[in-house]
Scaffold this active site. Structure first.
Site, short mmCIF file in Angstrom:
data_model
loop_
_atom_site.label_atom_id
_atom_site.label_comp_id
_atom_site.label_asym_id
_atom_site.label_seq_id
_atom_site.Cartn_x
_atom_site.Cartn_y
_atom_site.Cartn_z
N ASP A 168 -0.74 -17.49 13.80
CA ASP A 168 0.16 -18.46 13.98
C ASP A 168 0.00 -19.34 15.02
O ASP A 168 0.91 -19.28 16.04
CB ASP A 168 1.78 -17.90 13.66
CG ASP A 168 2.36 -17.88 12.37
OD1 ASP A 168 1.33 -17.86 11.44
OD2 ASP A 168 3.46 -17.78 12.20
N ASP B 71 8.03 -12.21 14.13
CA ASP B 71 7.31 -12.84 12.88
C ASP B 71 5.81 -13.44 13.10
O ASP B 71 5.23 -13.68 12.16
CB ASP B 71 8.14 -13.62 12.15
CG ASP B 71 8.41 -14.88 13.23
OD1 ASP B 71 9.05 -14.71 14.12
OD2 ASP B 71 8.10 -16.12 12.95
N ARG C 103 -5.92 -20.50 5.41
CA ARG C 103 -6.38 -19.38 6.34
C ARG C 103 -6.83 -18.11 5.55
O ARG C 103 -6.56 -18.08 4.46
CB ARG C 103 -4.88 -18.89 7.24
CG ARG C 103 -4.04 -20.23 7.71
CD ARG C 103 -3.22 -19.51 8.79
NE ARG C 103 -1.99 -19.05 8.25
CZ ARG C 103 -0.78 -18.95 8.86
NH1 ARG C 103 -0.87 -19.04 10.09
NH2 ARG C 103 0.31 -18.46 8.44
N GLY D 283 8.34 -27.49 4.38
CA GLY D 283 7.13 -26.63 3.85
C GLY D 283 5.84 -27.35 4.19
O GLY D 283 4.92 -26.77 3.84
N GLY E 205 10.52 -15.79 6.65
CA GLY E 205 9.42 -15.67 5.39
C GLY E 205 8.48 -16.90 5.44
O GLY E 205 8.54 -17.74 6.42
N ARG F 187 6.07 -22.15 4.83
CA ARG F 187 5.35 -23.41 4.53
C ARG F 187 3.97 -22.58 4.19
O ARG F 187 2.86 -23.35 4.30
CB ARG F 187 5.18 -24.16 5.27
CG ARG F 187 4.98 -23.68 6.74
CD ARG F 187 4.53 -25.00 7.65
NE ARG F 187 4.64 -24.66 9.01
CZ ARG F 187 4.34 -25.33 9.95
NH1 ARG F 187 3.97 -26.58 9.69
NH2 ARG F 187 4.44 -25.12 11.15
N ARG G 7 3.08 -8.85 9.08
CA ARG G 7 3.75 -9.17 10.20
C ARG G 7 4.87 -8.19 10.52
O ARG G 7 5.22 -7.48 9.65
CB ARG G 7 4.30 -10.69 10.31
CG ARG G 7 3.69 -11.65 10.14
CD ARG G 7 4.26 -12.57 9.09
NE ARG G 7 3.36 -13.96 8.55
CZ ARG G 7 2.92 -14.97 9.27
NH1 ARG G 7 3.62 -15.27 10.43
NH2 ARG G 7 2.43 -15.76 9.05
P1 AMP Z 1 6.87 -20.51 13.33
O1 AMP Z 1 7.90 -20.67 14.71
O2 AMP Z 1 5.89 -21.56 13.25
O3 AMP Z 1 6.24 -19.09 13.34
O4 AMP Z 1 7.92 -20.27 12.18
C1 AMP Z 1 8.82 -19.70 11.95
C2 AMP Z 1 9.68 -19.90 10.78
O5 AMP Z 1 9.67 -20.99 10.49
C3 AMP Z 1 8.62 -19.14 9.41
O6 AMP Z 1 9.17 -18.49 8.69
C4 AMP Z 1 7.96 -20.43 9.11
O7 AMP Z 1 7.44 -20.33 7.63
C5 AMP Z 1 9.11 -21.35 9.13
N1 AMP Z 1 8.74 -22.84 9.19
C6 AMP Z 1 8.23 -23.38 10.38
N2 AMP Z 1 7.87 -24.73 9.93
C7 AMP Z 1 8.20 -24.86 8.70
C8 AMP Z 1 8.15 -26.09 7.92
N3 AMP Z 1 7.85 -27.02 8.27
N4 AMP Z 1 8.70 -25.68 6.58
C9 AMP Z 1 9.37 -24.71 6.25
N5 AMP Z 1 9.25 -23.58 7.02
C10 AMP Z 1 8.77 -23.80 8.08
MG MG Z 2 5.08 -17.99 12.19
#
Ligand code: AMP
Ligand code: MG
Length: 536
Positions: free
Chosen positions: A290, A280, A203, A146, A110, A113, A210
């Protein structure tokens, strides 16, 4: 040509928040971490920050939203896109999605952040969702905070815009704003946490859906809601497919196969490695989304990955991207299968992806090499041999293809002891060039030149065509890092200069040649330049 309207103020932006109006919300209004079932999103407000400061905005994205320079430089703009204020018509929410990460089902992820502010309808009736990344925790934040740091936000901002100007489907970035707050990050997860400046990127995309948005509903057996979301997607983002039905579901999936293949071919054309192709991070619109530990090939190397987290398995390395695209599409097919209940149409669509990819790949390489069209009898061998040769000694991909265009088709490659001067610039370690290598490259060049002679395009025309697919300027990993180093010291000038440079990546830009050179040696094994992680 339609001239952009610049008279739009932020207050008069037109919103049509269809996602929240048409799809079920999480009934729990409080912002704490949880599993959210039977819902597509949770309403959540951005967290306010103490000292927002605009780092940069994209004039082209501002144009899309019909916002003037004055508006983008106003304090209201900074307040809004840092998450400190909302317009009355905004209705912020975080989406619920799941995903396969590194090949394994990861359950609910989900918008941990990301917070969607609302959906703008611009003067051309185009829908554009505004989304803040790094604006504080949501119900989907799991153990994380977040937030986002300046380095990763600058990387996302610059790369989104650079990709757009390269002609590559991508989500866009309106702004990057520092928050005035510090965020703790352990960049390489090795016990060295550090306070870094926080930032928020706004963005912009027609949709942020997704593959994972559909997968989570299928995984939970929420089939009625899955159908509702698919129908919503088709009506909103794929209206040309007509009313949702079993037939349009398949056509929809075929279209996603096509746009995904197109996007990845573009990545391969410019040497872009996404780095985290989890489901995702796969847009339903075939947009690059992303920007995390992505990177650009410097030396051409099929197995290169910028993501240190993936250094062992190299699942997401350069040459594996096409295959992973299909693997991800298979996961999406599994998710929407309950709405169709037939396997063959999905199998056909996945085979269609392969066929499309192969054709697209051949056409793309033929264009990079300056051929009129791809001719299998000659070009299969030429392309295969070149890809092998490029990996024998470290050869800068961008410089090699750009400079290849300046070799005239009437050149005689006679001198076995030297490589053409235009190509010599592309080598990182010229001392590693052996006689055998020179011989092999020169005989490739001879075949290449005969092939060009067969096409018989005038040199100038061929060069023009090649230069329109072989960029001179890309967001080299070390360039982004230099802009970040300066920005972390309060100097945003290189962010602005790169944003401007990368607007015309295919043009010669006198006085900007120093941005088109090989990666300097200091950047070879430097954090942020060749080594990146998911920590952002
Ligand atoms: P990503 O690998 O950046 O695509 O992130 C995978 C998941 O982790 C997604 O659900 C992001 O929203 C969550 N996520 C990544 N970094 C953070 C963060 N600093 N705080 C909260 N959720 C995060
Ligand atoms: Mg992501």
């Amino acid at each position: 040509m339609n001239m952009p309207l610049h008279d739009q103020t932020l207050e008069s932006l037109v919103f049509d928040n269809r996602f929240v109006q048409e799809l079920p919300a999480d009934p729990q209004p409080d912002n704490y971490r949880r599993q959210v079932t039977d819902a597509c999103y949770s309403k959540v407000l951005p967290t306010k920050v103490s000292g927002p400061q605009l780092v940069a905005y994209s004039p082209e994205v501002a144009d899309l939203l019909n916002l003037s320079k004055e508006t983008c430089e106003s304090s209201l703009f900074t307040e809004l896109f840092a998450g400190n204020r909302l317009l009355p018509a905004m209705d912020p929410f975080a989406m619920c999605y799941g995903g396969h990460q590194f090949g394994n089902w990861a359950g609910q992820l989900g918008d941990g952040r990301a917070i969607n502010l609302g959906e703008v309808i611009n003067s051309h009736k185009k829908r554009l969702v505004l989304q803040l990344k790094g604006a504080g925790p949501t119900p989907y934040s799991r153990q994380a905070d977040g937030l986002a740091v300046l380095r990763s936000s600058i990387r996302e901002f610059l790369c989104s815009e650079a990709m757009h100007h390269l002609g590559i489907p991508t989500t866009r970035a309106l702004s990057v704003i520092t928050t005035g707050e510090l965020v703790l990050r352990d960049m390489f997860y090795d016990g060295h946490p550090k306070d870094e400046p926080g930032a928020v990127v706004c963005r912009v995309s027609p949709s942020f859906l997704r593959f994972g948005n559909y997968e989570i509903l299928a995984a939970r057996g929420e089939t009625a809601l899955l159908k509702k979301l698919v129908d919503y997607t088709i009506r909103t983002d794929f209206p040309h497919l007509g009313e949702p039905s079993a037939t349009s579901y398949i056509e929809w999936f075929q279209e996603i196969c096509r746009t995904t293949a197109t996007m990845i071919i573009h990545w391969m054309r410019v040497g872009f490695v996404h780095g985290v192709m989890n489901t995702d991070n796969m847009s339903i619109l075939g947009l690059t989304i992303d920007y995390g530990p992505y990177g650009w090939l410097e030396g051409y190397e099929a197995s290169w990955t910028p993501n240190t987290t993936d250094a062992q398995g190299r699942r997401y390395c350069f040459s594996n991207q096409p295959h992973i695209g299909q693997w991800n599409l298979l996961q999406l097919a599994n998710a929407i299968y309950p709405l169709v209940k037939k396997v063959e149409p999905f199998q056909e669509a996945l085979a269609y992806y392969n066929a499309l990819f192969l054709k697209g790949w051949n056409d793309m390489l033929a264009a990079k090499l300056g051929f009129k069209t791809f001719v299998a009898e000659t070009d299969d061998t030429l392309i295969g041999e070149l890809i092998d040769i490029l990996q024998l000694v470290e050869t800068d991909m961008t410089i090699f293809f750009r400079n290849l265009a300046s070799i005239p088709a009437d050149t005689e490659v006679r001198n076995e002891n030297e490589l053409p001067a235009n190509l010599r610039e592309a080598y990182y370690k010229p001392e590693e060039i052996t006689e055998a290598y020179r011989h092999r490259m020169n005989s490739w060049l001879q075949s290449y030149i005969s092939r060009l002679q067969h096409d018989n395009l005038p040199n100038e025309l061929r060069q023009q065509k090649m230069n329109s697919v072989n960029p001179k300027y890309v967001l080299r990993n070390y360039l982004a890092q230099m802009a970040i180093d300066k920005a972390e010291n309060g100097d945003f000038s290189l962010v602005h200069e790169l944003l401007d440079l990368l607007r015309k990546p295919y043009d010669e830009q006198p006085k900007k040649d120093h941005f088109a050179v090989k990666r300097p040696e200091w950047a070879r094994n430097h954090a942020g330049c060749s080594m990146l992680s998911c920590s952002s």
